[in-house]
Design an enzyme around this catalytic site. Structure first.
Site, PDB file in Angstrom:
ATOM      1  N   GLU A 291       1.200  -1.117   2.399  1.00  0.00           N
ATOM      2  CA  GLU A 291       2.095   0.030   2.599  1.00  0.00           C
ATOM      3  C   GLU A 291       2.125   0.453   4.066  1.00  0.00           C
ATOM      4  OE1 GLU A 291      -0.311  -0.415   0.395  1.00  0.00           O
ATOM      5  OE2 GLU A 291      -0.118   0.910  -1.337  1.00  0.00           O
TER       6      GLU A 291
ATOM      7  N   CYS B 242      -3.558   3.632  -1.872  1.00  0.00           N
ATOM      8  CA  CYS B 242      -4.863   4.223  -1.581  1.00  0.00           C
ATOM      9  C   CYS B 242      -4.663   5.555  -0.847  1.00  0.00           C
ATOM     10  CB  CYS B 242      -5.719   3.261  -0.752  1.00  0.00           C
ATOM     11  SG  CYS B 242      -5.298   3.239   1.002  1.00  0.00           S
TER      12      CYS B 242
ATOM     13  N   CYS C 111      -3.079   5.359   2.656  1.00  0.00           N
ATOM     14  CA  CYS C 111      -1.635   5.060   2.594  1.00  0.00           C
ATOM     15  C   CYS C 111      -0.848   6.278   2.108  1.00  0.00           C
ATOM     16  CB  CYS C 111      -1.379   3.855   1.700  1.00  0.00           C
ATOM     17  SG  CYS C 111      -1.975   2.324   2.461  1.00  0.00           S
TER      18      CYS C 111
HETATM   19  N1  THU Z   1      -4.561  -2.703  -0.778  1.00  0.00           N
HETATM   20  C1  THU Z   1      -3.278  -2.530  -0.379  1.00  0.00           C
HETATM   21  O1  THU Z   1      -2.746  -3.311   0.438  1.00  0.00           O
HETATM   22  N2  THU Z   1      -2.589  -1.498  -0.907  1.00  0.00           N
HETATM   23  C2  THU Z   1      -3.047  -0.673  -1.877  1.00  0.00           C
HETATM   24  O2  THU Z   1      -2.335   0.216  -2.297  1.00  0.00           O
HETATM   25  C3  THU Z   1      -4.387  -0.864  -2.429  1.00  0.00           C
HETATM   26  C4  THU Z   1      -5.248  -1.795  -1.675  1.00  0.00           C
HETATM   27  C5  THU Z   1      -5.292  -3.869  -0.277  1.00  0.00           C
HETATM   28  C6  THU Z   1      -6.395  -3.595   0.700  1.00  0.00           C
HETATM   29  C7  THU Z   1      -7.267  -4.812   0.489  1.00  0.00           C
HETATM   30  O3  THU Z   1      -6.766  -5.895   1.270  1.00  0.00           O
HETATM   31  C8  THU Z   1      -7.082  -5.178  -0.966  1.00  0.00           C
HETATM   32  O4  THU Z   1      -5.894  -4.537  -1.368  1.00  0.00           O
HETATM   33  C9  THU Z   1      -8.230  -4.745  -1.875  1.00  0.00           C
HETATM   34  O5  THU Z   1      -8.564  -3.423  -1.643  1.00  0.00           O
END
Ligand code: THU
Length: 139
Positions: A61, A92, A95
Protein backbone atom coordinates in the site's frame (compact mmCIF):
# COMPACT_ATOMS: atom_id res chain seq x y z
CA UNK A 1 -19.04 5.58 1.43
CA UNK A 2 -18.00 6.86 -2.02
CA UNK A 3 -19.26 4.66 -4.89
CA UNK A 4 -16.86 3.32 -7.55
CA UNK A 5 -18.17 1.98 -10.91
CA UNK A 6 -17.68 -1.78 -11.31
CA UNK A 7 -15.61 -1.57 -14.54
CA UNK A 8 -13.28 0.91 -12.89
CA UNK A 9 -12.97 -1.23 -9.78
CA UNK A 10 -12.17 -4.26 -11.95
CA UNK A 11 -9.38 -2.25 -13.55
CA UNK A 12 -7.96 -1.36 -10.13
CA UNK A 13 -8.18 -5.01 -9.02
CA UNK A 14 -6.33 -6.11 -12.19
CA UNK A 15 -3.57 -3.58 -11.46
CA UNK A 16 -3.31 -4.83 -7.86
CA UNK A 17 -3.07 -8.39 -9.18
CA UNK A 18 -0.31 -7.36 -11.64
CA UNK A 19 1.63 -5.79 -8.76
CA UNK A 20 1.07 -8.93 -6.65
CA UNK A 21 2.85 -10.96 -9.36
CA UNK A 22 5.93 -8.73 -8.91
CA UNK A 23 6.05 -8.77 -5.10
CA UNK A 24 9.49 -9.26 -3.58
CA UNK A 25 8.78 -11.30 -0.46
CA UNK A 26 11.46 -14.00 -0.17
CA UNK A 27 11.39 -13.93 3.66
CA UNK A 28 7.70 -13.98 4.57
CA UNK A 29 6.55 -15.48 1.22
CA UNK A 30 3.47 -13.33 1.83
CA UNK A 31 2.93 -11.55 -1.49
CA UNK A 32 0.78 -8.41 -1.57
CA UNK A 33 -0.26 -6.14 -4.43
CA UNK A 34 -2.03 -2.82 -4.10
CA UNK A 35 -3.52 -0.42 -6.60
CA UNK A 36 -5.24 2.92 -6.23
CA UNK A 37 -7.51 5.00 -8.45
CA UNK A 38 -6.53 8.66 -8.42
CA UNK A 39 -9.02 11.52 -8.61
CA UNK A 40 -7.53 12.22 -12.08
CA UNK A 41 -8.74 8.77 -13.18
CA UNK A 42 -5.32 7.11 -13.28
CA UNK A 43 -4.50 3.75 -11.73
CA UNK A 44 -1.20 3.26 -9.87
CA UNK A 45 0.08 0.14 -8.18
CA UNK A 46 2.74 -1.20 -5.84
CA UNK A 47 3.88 -4.46 -4.28
CA UNK A 48 5.57 -5.32 -1.02
CA UNK A 49 9.35 -5.15 -1.14
CA UNK A 50 11.17 -6.98 1.65
CA UNK A 51 14.78 -6.70 2.74
CA UNK A 52 17.37 -8.95 4.39
CA UNK A 53 17.21 -6.32 7.14
CA UNK A 54 13.58 -7.29 7.76
CA UNK A 55 12.44 -4.05 9.36
CA UNK A 56 13.10 -2.14 6.15
CA UNK A 57 10.26 -3.93 4.38
CA UNK A 58 7.82 -1.66 2.60
CA UNK A 59 4.22 -2.76 2.28
CA UNK A 60 2.36 -2.82 -1.02
CA UNK A 61 0.00 0.00 0.00
CA UNK A 62 2.76 2.45 0.93
CA UNK A 63 4.75 1.50 -2.16
CA UNK A 64 1.63 2.14 -4.27
CA UNK A 65 1.03 5.57 -2.72
CA UNK A 66 4.70 6.57 -3.06
CA UNK A 67 4.66 5.41 -6.69
CA UNK A 68 1.63 7.65 -7.28
CA UNK A 69 3.22 10.67 -5.61
CA UNK A 70 6.33 10.44 -7.78
CA UNK A 71 3.96 10.44 -10.78
CA UNK A 72 2.33 13.67 -9.61
CA UNK A 73 -0.77 12.11 -8.03
CA UNK A 74 -1.72 12.98 -4.45
CA UNK A 75 -5.48 12.46 -4.30
CA UNK A 76 -7.21 9.11 -4.45
CA UNK A 77 -10.69 7.58 -4.69
CA UNK A 78 -10.05 4.00 -3.63
CA UNK A 79 -7.27 1.55 -2.81
CA UNK A 80 -7.37 -2.21 -3.37
CA UNK A 81 -5.20 -4.71 -1.48
CA UNK A 82 -4.82 -7.99 -3.35
CA UNK A 83 -3.54 -11.24 -1.83
CA UNK A 84 -4.09 -14.93 -2.51
CA UNK A 85 -5.19 -15.66 1.04
CA UNK A 86 -8.51 -17.14 2.11
CA UNK A 87 -8.53 -14.60 4.92
CA UNK A 88 -8.70 -11.19 3.26
CA UNK A 89 -5.74 -8.93 4.10
CA UNK A 90 -6.40 -5.64 5.90
CA UNK A 91 -3.80 -2.85 5.77
CA UNK A 92 -1.29 -2.74 8.62
CA UNK A 93 -1.25 0.15 11.07
CA UNK A 94 1.54 2.04 9.31
CA UNK A 95 -0.30 1.80 5.99
CA UNK A 96 -3.55 3.00 7.60
CA UNK A 97 -1.73 6.15 8.70
CA UNK A 98 -0.32 6.76 5.20
CA UNK A 99 -3.71 6.07 3.60
CA UNK A 100 -5.31 8.59 6.00
CA UNK A 101 -2.83 11.23 4.79
CA UNK A 102 -4.01 11.04 1.17
CA UNK A 103 -7.57 9.65 1.12
CA UNK A 104 -10.87 11.13 2.29
CA UNK A 105 -12.29 9.63 5.47
CA UNK A 106 -15.18 8.25 3.41
CA UNK A 107 -12.95 6.60 0.76
CA UNK A 108 -13.21 2.82 0.43
CA UNK A 109 -10.30 0.49 1.18
CA UNK A 110 -11.04 -2.86 -0.44
CA UNK A 111 -9.33 -6.18 0.30
CA UNK A 112 -9.68 -8.68 -2.56
CA UNK A 113 -8.41 -12.23 -2.97
CA UNK A 114 -7.93 -14.77 -5.78
CA UNK A 115 -11.55 -15.94 -5.35
CA UNK A 116 -12.64 -12.35 -5.92
CA UNK A 117 -13.98 -12.25 -2.36
CA UNK A 118 -14.02 -8.69 -1.13
CA UNK A 119 -14.15 -6.80 2.14
CA UNK A 120 -14.67 -3.06 2.21
CA UNK A 121 -13.86 -0.56 4.94
CA UNK A 122 -13.81 3.21 4.91
CA UNK A 123 -10.61 5.01 5.87
CA UNK A 124 -12.51 6.31 8.90
CA UNK A 125 -13.34 2.78 10.04
CA UNK A 126 -9.72 1.67 9.73
CA UNK A 127 -8.24 4.64 11.58
CA UNK A 128 -10.76 6.68 13.57
CA UNK A 129 -9.56 10.09 14.78
CA UNK A 130 -6.49 9.86 12.56
CA UNK A 131 -3.70 12.38 12.93
CA UNK A 132 -3.74 14.14 9.54
CA UNK A 133 -2.39 17.33 7.90
CA UNK A 134 -5.40 19.19 9.37
CA UNK A 135 -3.92 18.64 12.84
CA UNK A 136 -0.84 20.63 11.85
CA UNK A 137 -2.74 23.74 10.68
CA UNK A 138 -2.17 25.70 13.91
CA UNK A 139 1.61 25.53 13.61
N1 THU B 1 2.22 -6.54 3.93
C1 THU B 1 1.77 -5.67 2.99
O1 THU B 1 2.44 -5.43 1.97
N2 THU B 1 0.57 -5.10 3.20
C2 THU B 1 -0.27 -5.39 4.22
O2 THU B 1 -1.34 -4.83 4.30
C3 THU B 1 0.11 -6.39 5.22
C4 THU B 1 1.53 -6.82 5.17
C5 THU B 1 3.49 -7.23 3.68
C6 THU B 1 4.65 -6.83 4.53
C7 THU B 1 5.50 -8.08 4.47
O3 THU B 1 6.29 -8.07 3.28
C8 THU B 1 4.50 -9.22 4.34
O4 THU B 1 3.31 -8.62 3.90
C9 THU B 1 4.25 -9.98 5.64
O5 THU B 1 4.00 -9.10 6.68
Amino acid sequence: MNEIKKELLDEVIAAANAAYQLAYAPYSKFHVGAAALTTNGNVVNGCNVENASYGLTICAERNCISHAVVNGEQQFEVIVIYTEQDKLTPPCGACRQVIAEFFEQSAPVIAVNHKNEQQVWTVQELLPDAFTPKDLLDL
